[in-house]
Design a protein around this motif. Structure first.
Motif, short mmCIF file in Angstrom:
data_model
loop_
_atom_site.label_atom_id
_atom_site.label_comp_id
_atom_site.label_asym_id
_atom_site.label_seq_id
_atom_site.Cartn_x
_atom_site.Cartn_y
_atom_site.Cartn_z
N GLU A 333 0.82 -1.21 0.00
CA GLU A 333 0.00 0.00 0.00
C GLU A 333 0.86 1.26 0.00
O GLU A 333 0.52 2.25 -0.65
CB GLU A 333 -0.92 -0.02 1.22
N ALA A 334 1.99 1.22 0.73
CA ALA A 334 2.87 2.39 0.75
C ALA A 334 3.49 2.62 -0.63
O ALA A 334 3.63 3.76 -1.09
CB ALA A 334 3.97 2.20 1.79
N ALA A 335 3.86 1.53 -1.33
CA ALA A 335 4.43 1.68 -2.67
C ALA A 335 3.39 2.20 -3.65
O ALA A 335 3.70 3.02 -4.52
CB ALA A 335 4.99 0.34 -3.14
N ALA A 336 2.14 1.76 -3.50
CA ALA A 336 1.09 2.21 -4.41
C ALA A 336 0.77 3.68 -4.21
O ALA A 336 0.36 4.37 -5.15
CB ALA A 336 -0.17 1.37 -4.21
N ALA A 337 0.96 4.18 -2.98
CA ALA A 337 0.65 5.59 -2.69
C ALA A 337 1.77 6.53 -3.12
O ALA A 337 1.60 7.75 -3.05
CB ALA A 337 0.38 5.76 -1.20
N GLU A 338 2.90 5.98 -3.54
CA GLU A 338 4.05 6.81 -3.89
C GLU A 338 3.93 7.29 -5.33
O GLU A 338 3.61 6.52 -6.24
CB GLU A 338 5.34 6.01 -3.72
N ALA A 339 4.18 8.58 -5.52
CA ALA A 339 4.13 9.14 -6.88
C ALA A 339 5.29 8.61 -7.71
O ALA A 339 6.44 8.61 -7.26
CB ALA A 339 4.18 10.66 -6.82
N ALA A 340 4.99 8.15 -8.94
CA ALA A 340 6.02 7.56 -9.79
C ALA A 340 6.70 8.57 -10.69
O ALA A 340 7.72 8.26 -11.31
CB ALA A 340 5.40 6.43 -10.64
N ASP A 341 6.13 9.78 -10.83
CA ASP A 341 6.74 10.77 -11.70
C ASP A 341 7.46 11.80 -10.85
O ASP A 341 7.40 11.79 -9.63
CB ASP A 341 5.67 11.44 -12.57
N GLY A 342 8.18 12.71 -11.51
CA GLY A 342 8.92 13.73 -10.80
C GLY A 342 10.40 13.41 -10.74
O GLY A 342 10.83 12.25 -10.86
#
Length: 429
Positions: A333-342
């Motif tokens: 869940e923590a990985a899914a909540a992390e923004a992948a862009d930027g």
């Protein structure tokens, strides 16, 4: 001064008083004190909570206030919350401020008076709960007065040659300039302070201190103590006994905690050094001492059935999370909540999630408001500790720190060309 159940009687109270005074100036600005409405107190408490929260990271707020380890911020917040349950103290302060042109100096004085009375009420209640004996705010004030009297007497005795006349008046007999009086050498703590010395000390302040002593004013606050030396002696002994009982300030326990923490750090460091220095290849010592049973080739174990496709959780990752008191599925869940862009996400993409969380905790703090709820430990509301993150990454804490520091160094080099000469030269080309 320390007494059972008290928190506000030590010298650190001055910092609590100053913090409450400065925050009250801002909280009372724009508040209609002329309105006799219970909601005014609620508004003041909410404003004070916001003001204290805004300065909770300041050096004064973080300072240790008493020997129990309470910070100035914690004690100030507790007193503001206590005020909400004692509207009579607030009403007296509100009436005084509403009936006059309140400048900053007057506001500070009235607020300080309100919290000074409130702290004695709170500590008196704590004393009663701890000792089972009745105690009023005035009695708590009397304890503090006697503690102040002892320290002033001890100061005079320590420099008795410069205060021969006053010391002689306190002792009740003339003091010559020769050897130190025997009483001076006998005063080793507050329990050794005699009641008659306190009474005479108060009487000498009119001549040597610029004003009447606390036991010789027109106030009736200490009227019962003037004629009761035995009660004064009992109160002095009580302060001394608890001072002796709590003299170690939990140092033994704190030292044991520090020793245990240092041992764990050394343990992980030795394990890491052993892994780094291990010789590749088979272990010849174990081969030489192997039992015939150990030489039998292993048989293939039955393959476990795959978990259902819709479970969404990895059993091994869930076990890692549960081992450090985090909920199952935390890593997913923590990985899914992390923004992948930027830019930051791209720079830290090669690092694992625990390393990235350690970087954010170091750079932004563990309680930043921008963190998704999925990153936070439900028990603390903050990011997991370094110990928890190291367990999730299946590495030692020193190894996690090295990886975190390396990631931070990459970020600094990427965002500050001065730290990355190669990149800077390419940009100029």
């Amino acid at each position: 001064m320390r007494l059972p159940g008290t928190r506000y009687q030590e010298p650190g109270w001055e910092d609590v008083r100053k913090l409450l005074g400065s925050c009250s100036l801002a909280a009372l600005r724009g508040l209609d004190l002329a309105r006799p409405d219970p909601d005014v107190l609620a508004d003041y408490v909410e404003r004070m909570a916001a003001q204290l929260l805004a300065v909770r990271r300041s050096p004064r707020a973080l300072a240790a206030d008493n020997a129990y380890g309470d910070t100035v911020y914690e004690l100030a917040v507790a007193l503001v919350v206590e005020l909400r349950a004692r509207p009579a103290d607030w009403e007296a302060c509100r009436t005084a401020l509403a009936g006059a042109a309140a400048g900053d100096a007057l506001v500070r004085k009235k607020v300080n008076d309100m919290y000074a009375v409130l702290r004695d009420r709170v500590d008196a209640d704590g004393y009663q709960a701890a000792c089972g004996r009745p105690c009023s705010p005035n009695r708590m004030y009397a304890y503090r007065m006697l503690d102040t009297a002892y320290h002033d007497i001890a100061r005079l005795f320590a420099d008795w040659r410069a205060h021969v006349a006053q010391v002689g008046a306190i002792l009740g007999h003339p003091v010559t300039g020769g050897a130190a009086p025997i009483e001076v050498r006998q005063l080793r703590g507050i329990a050794d302070c005699r009641p008659e010395w306190v009474l005479r000390w108060s009487a000498t302040l009119d001549e040597y201190g610029g004003g009447p002593g606390p036991l010789h004013t027109r106030s009736k606050r200490f009227a019962s103590l003037k004629t009761d030396p035995e009660r004064i002696g009992a109160m002095l002994r009580e302060i001394g006994e608890y001072e002796l009982l709590s003299a170690n300030h939990d140092r033994d326990w704190l030292q044991a905690r520090d020793d245990a923490g240092a041992w764990v750090e050394d343990y992980w460091r030795v394990l890491q050094a052993s892994e780094d220095g291990a010789t590749p290849g088979p272990d010849r010592i174990l081969e030489a001492s192997a039992d015939p049973l150990d030489t039998v080739p292993p048989e293939a174990e039955p393959v476990a059935a795959d978990p259902p496709a819709d479970s969404g959780h990895d059993a091994r990752l869930d076990a890692l999370a549960l081992a450090v008191s985090l909920p199952p599925g935390y890593l997913q869940e923590a990985a899914a909540a992390e923004a992948a862009d930027g830019t930051i996400a791209r720079l830290l993409a090669a690092d694992g999630l625990p390393v990235r969380l350690a970087v954010y905790a170091t750079l932004l703090g563990s309680e930043d408001e921008t963190y998704p709820d999925a990153w936070r430990d439900p028990a603390s509301g903050a990011l997991p500790t370094m110990q928890q993150l190291a367990a999730l990454a299946e590495v030692s804490q020193p190894t996690l720190r090295k990886r975190r520091d390396a990631a931070i160094a990459r970020l600094e080099a990427a965002f500050n060309p001065a730290l990355n000469p190669t990149r800077g030269s390419h940009e100029h080309e």
